[in-house]
Design a protein around this motif. Sequence first.
Motif, PDB file in Angstrom:
ATOM      1  N   ASN A   1      13.943  -6.276 -11.822  1.00 56.38           N
ATOM      2  CA  ASN A   1      13.316  -7.655 -11.535  1.00 56.38           C
ATOM      3  C   ASN A   1      14.160  -8.474  -9.782  1.00 56.38           C
TER       4      ASN A   1
ATOM      5  N   ALA B   1       4.616 -21.269 -12.041  1.00 60.13           N
ATOM      6  CA  ALA B   1       4.769 -19.762 -11.692  1.00 60.13           C
ATOM      7  C   ALA B   1       5.144 -19.533 -13.553  1.00 60.13           C
ATOM      8  N   VAL B   2       4.460 -18.410 -13.799  1.00 58.96           N
ATOM      9  CA  VAL B   2       5.132 -18.092 -14.752  1.00 58.96           C
ATOM     10  C   VAL B   2       5.857 -16.929 -14.948  1.00 58.96           C
ATOM     11  N   PRO B   3       6.767 -16.314 -16.235  1.00 58.29           N
ATOM     12  CA  PRO B   3       6.821 -16.822 -17.812  1.00 58.29           C
ATOM     13  C   PRO B   3       7.956 -18.110 -17.262  1.00 58.29           C
TER      14      PRO B   3
ATOM     15  N   GLN C   1      11.933 -17.958 -15.420  1.00 57.07           N
ATOM     16  CA  GLN C   1      13.187 -17.108 -14.548  1.00 57.07           C
ATOM     17  C   GLN C   1      13.152 -15.258 -15.985  1.00 57.07           C
ATOM     18  N   SER C   2      12.272 -14.579 -15.863  1.00 59.15           N
ATOM     19  CA  SER C   2      11.786 -13.432 -16.818  1.00 59.15           C
ATOM     20  C   SER C   2      13.329 -12.556 -17.331  1.00 59.15           C
TER      21      SER C   2
ATOM     22  N   MET D   1      -1.525 -23.570 -13.027  1.00 58.24           N
ATOM     23  CA  MET D   1      -0.169 -23.496 -13.185  1.00 58.24           C
ATOM     24  C   MET D   1       0.534 -24.084 -11.792  1.00 58.24           C
ATOM     25  N   LYS D   2      -0.290 -24.326 -10.841  1.00 58.36           N
ATOM     26  CA  LYS D   2      -0.217 -25.199  -9.720  1.00 58.36           C
ATOM     27  C   LYS D   2      -0.413 -26.536  -9.871  1.00 58.36           C
TER      28      LYS D   2
ATOM     29  N   ALA E   1       0.745 -10.137 -15.586  1.00 62.46           N
ATOM     30  CA  ALA E   1       1.909 -10.284 -14.233  1.00 62.46           C
ATOM     31  C   ALA E   1       3.081 -10.095 -15.663  1.00 62.46           C
ATOM     32  N   CYS E   2       3.831 -10.367 -14.726  1.00 62.93           N
ATOM     33  CA  CYS E   2       5.838 -10.343 -15.472  1.00 62.93           C
ATOM     34  C   CYS E   2       6.130 -10.729 -16.873  1.00 62.93           C
TER      35      CYS E   2
ATOM     36  N   HIS F   1      10.008  -5.930  -8.440  1.00 64.02           N
ATOM     37  CA  HIS F   1       9.358  -7.026  -8.873  1.00 64.02           C
ATOM     38  C   HIS F   1       9.364  -7.362  -7.332  1.00 64.02           C
TER      39      HIS F   1
HETATM   40  N1  GSH Z   1      11.664 -14.590 -10.138  1.00 63.62           N
HETATM   41  C1  GSH Z   1      10.800 -14.995 -11.105  1.00 63.62           C
HETATM   42  C2  GSH Z   1       9.533 -14.970 -10.943  1.00 63.62           C
HETATM   43  C3  GSH Z   1       8.055 -15.594 -10.897  1.00 63.62           C
HETATM   44  C4  GSH Z   1       6.695 -14.630 -10.946  1.00 63.62           C
HETATM   45  O1  GSH Z   1       6.683 -14.357  -9.535  1.00 63.62           O
HETATM   46  N2  GSH Z   1       5.891 -15.410 -11.215  1.00 63.62           N
HETATM   47  C5  GSH Z   1       4.335 -14.843 -10.619  1.00 63.62           C
HETATM   48  C6  GSH Z   1       3.418 -13.348 -12.472  1.00 63.62           C
HETATM   49  S1  GSH Z   1       4.719 -12.193 -12.158  1.00 63.62           S
HETATM   50  C7  GSH Z   1       3.933 -15.777 -10.882  1.00 63.62           C
HETATM   51  O2  GSH Z   1       3.540 -17.019 -11.943  1.00 63.62           O
HETATM   52  N3  GSH Z   1       3.002 -15.533  -9.883  1.00 63.62           N
HETATM   53  C8  GSH Z   1       1.616 -17.655  -9.379  1.00 63.62           C
HETATM   54  C9  GSH Z   1       2.131 -17.829  -8.162  1.00 63.62           C
HETATM   55  O3  GSH Z   1       3.248 -17.445  -8.256  1.00 63.62           O
HETATM   56  O4  GSH Z   1       1.166 -18.655  -7.708  1.00 63.62           O
HETATM   57  C10 GSH Z   1      10.710 -14.463 -12.537  1.00 63.62           C
HETATM   58  O5  GSH Z   1      11.208 -13.635 -12.740  1.00 63.62           O
HETATM   59  O6  GSH Z   1      10.009 -14.743 -14.026  1.00 63.62           O
END
Ligand code: GSH
Length: 203
Positions: free
Chosen positions: A97, A48-50, A61-62, A35-36, A9-10, A101
Amino acid sequence: MKLYYLPGACPLASHIALEWIGKPYEAQAVGRDEMKQAPFLELNPLGAVPVLVDGDLVLTQSAAILEYLAELNPQSGLLPDTPRGRAEVRRWLGLVNADLHRTFANIFAAGYFAGENEEFQRKLTETSTAKLKQLFGVADKQLEGKDWIAGTRSIADPYLYTVLRWAKAKKVDLGSMKNLQAFYDRMEADRGVQAALKAQGLA
Ligand SMILES: N[C@@H](CCC(=O)N[C@@H](CS)C(=O)NCC(=O)O)C(=O)O
């Protein structure tokens, strides 16, 4: 310093940047369910990650994480030292981003955005795939005659590589985009990229 990630993932972008910087760090995989739930939600209420933890700083936020890493480590050269150079990097980081993304999210979570209706989901995936091709086309043009998206190696490159991996996984046809393919191949051959992929169980 510790980076929380989900394999592929990101956060892969920040993971590669950490490898390029070459200083000690920890990387911790997080499961989708984990994560939740607490305690992860205390690190990132969005689940969410990172997430990057550096002392008492908990950063999400990446784009913010990548800029933070580059600014902490100016010797890495991952963010240029002129306003114009930094603006170029931010322009391409923004494309990845905020545009690429974001558009992939429509495909990864079509059910969430389009609801149960399969026809809506199919349409959303179709229009998002067309949008991705347009966005990747801009990146392909920018890479003409260049090894790196902003001209010199920067924090935008590992993020572009990360979304190119998603394009392959989701079969977004970029067959005619030779500059992007060459960029992808260069990144795959890079030792830092290989180390991050290996650490995430992807190589
Ligand atoms: N805007 C955030 C987006 C973060 C994001 O969407 N992370 C995804 C992985 S790429 C995630 O953790 N998704 C898990 C989920 O939302 O359930 C960033 O740029 O870091």
